[in-house]
Design a protein around this motif. Sequence first.
Motif, PDB file in Angstrom:
ATOM      1  N   VAL A  50       0.844  -1.207   0.000  1.00  9.26           N
ATOM      2  CA  VAL A  50       0.000   0.000   0.000  1.00  9.26           C
ATOM      3  C   VAL A  50       0.874   1.250   0.000  1.00  9.26           C
ATOM      4  O   VAL A  50       0.614   2.213  -0.733  1.00  9.26           O
ATOM      5  N   SER A  51       1.919   1.244   0.820  1.00 12.85           N
ATOM      6  CA  SER A  51       2.822   2.391   0.892  1.00 12.85           C
ATOM      7  C   SER A  51       3.538   2.626  -0.429  1.00 12.85           C
ATOM      8  O   SER A  51       3.676   3.769  -0.892  1.00 12.85           O
ATOM      9  N   ARG A  52       3.995   1.544  -1.068  1.00 12.48           N
ATOM     10  CA  ARG A  52       4.697   1.668  -2.344  1.00 12.48           C
ATOM     11  C   ARG A  52       3.756   2.143  -3.447  1.00 12.48           C
ATOM     12  O   ARG A  52       4.150   2.930  -4.317  1.00 12.48           O
ATOM     13  N   VAL A  53       2.520   1.670  -3.411  1.00 20.13           N
ATOM     14  CA  VAL A  53       1.535   2.122  -4.396  1.00 20.13           C
ATOM     15  C   VAL A  53       1.250   3.615  -4.213  1.00 20.13           C
ATOM     16  O   VAL A  53       1.144   4.358  -5.187  1.00 20.13           O
ATOM     17  N   ALA A  54       1.134   4.044  -2.955  1.00 16.79           N
ATOM     18  CA  ALA A  54       0.892   5.461  -2.673  1.00 16.79           C
ATOM     19  C   ALA A  54       2.035   6.311  -3.211  1.00 16.79           C
ATOM     20  O   ALA A  54       1.828   7.399  -3.767  1.00 16.79           O
ATOM     21  N   HIS A  55       3.261   5.813  -3.047  1.00 16.11           N
ATOM     22  CA  HIS A  55       4.414   6.541  -3.567  1.00 16.11           C
ATOM     23  C   HIS A  55       4.382   6.597  -5.094  1.00 16.11           C
ATOM     24  O   HIS A  55       4.681   7.625  -5.700  1.00 16.11           O
TER      25      HIS A  55
END
Length: 230
Positions: A216-221
């Motif tokens: 989720v964090s990588r997708v947000a980035h």
Amino acid sequence: MKNSVGFIMLLSALAFPIGEGGSAYAQKVVHDKQKEKQWRSMETGPWDFAPDWYYYFLHKKYSGAETYWKWSGFKSGYRVRFKEHKSNVKTIMPRRVAQEETQKEKIKKVEEEREKVKEMHDEEVIRAADRNVDLVYHSFKDDFTRMQKSITEGLAYCLTKSKGKMAPQVSELQRQNDMICQSIAYTHKQGIGNELENSKRQEAYIEYKKQMEQIVSRVAHLVGMAQQYY
């Protein structure tokens, strides 16, 4: 005081040199080679950006830029280097082979536990029911559903926003997410032949939840990059 002012002027000159026709260097910061370095840093490394002084002054937190003194005769002076651990973002994609091997090892451990359970005979009814029925999945189901919604929508946005140019990054994150989902489904299997103590299921779900939060964090980035560059 004069020396400090002179030093600041020198750094400004290095950061924004005047090119041909008197135009500032800041007007030429986007080049294919520079963009390639940025994508490589974000994807697999090595961690490097160009032009160095531009990232030092305008994207220091993002790039992890720092200065150091280099002795080189008459060319001695301050240089810029980039440290990933000082950046407020990190490489998006872990090393593919290492990541897959780690995931295989975790599945192997689950399989080993299942084989141990199969070798055990005649347990009391309560313990047998505990192994055959997943009693802990419902505690994680809502979190898994919520995160999957965020991941799906985020990756779809990146593809649309970039008009397909971010397809390699989207595909890699989708592949990693699919592996996590497969592991969850594997652990959630119930009934005869799929015995596993609920304490073990819970440990596995906690680990998969952490992995999904990282996705989720990588997708947000990645969404942030899509908004910035497309």
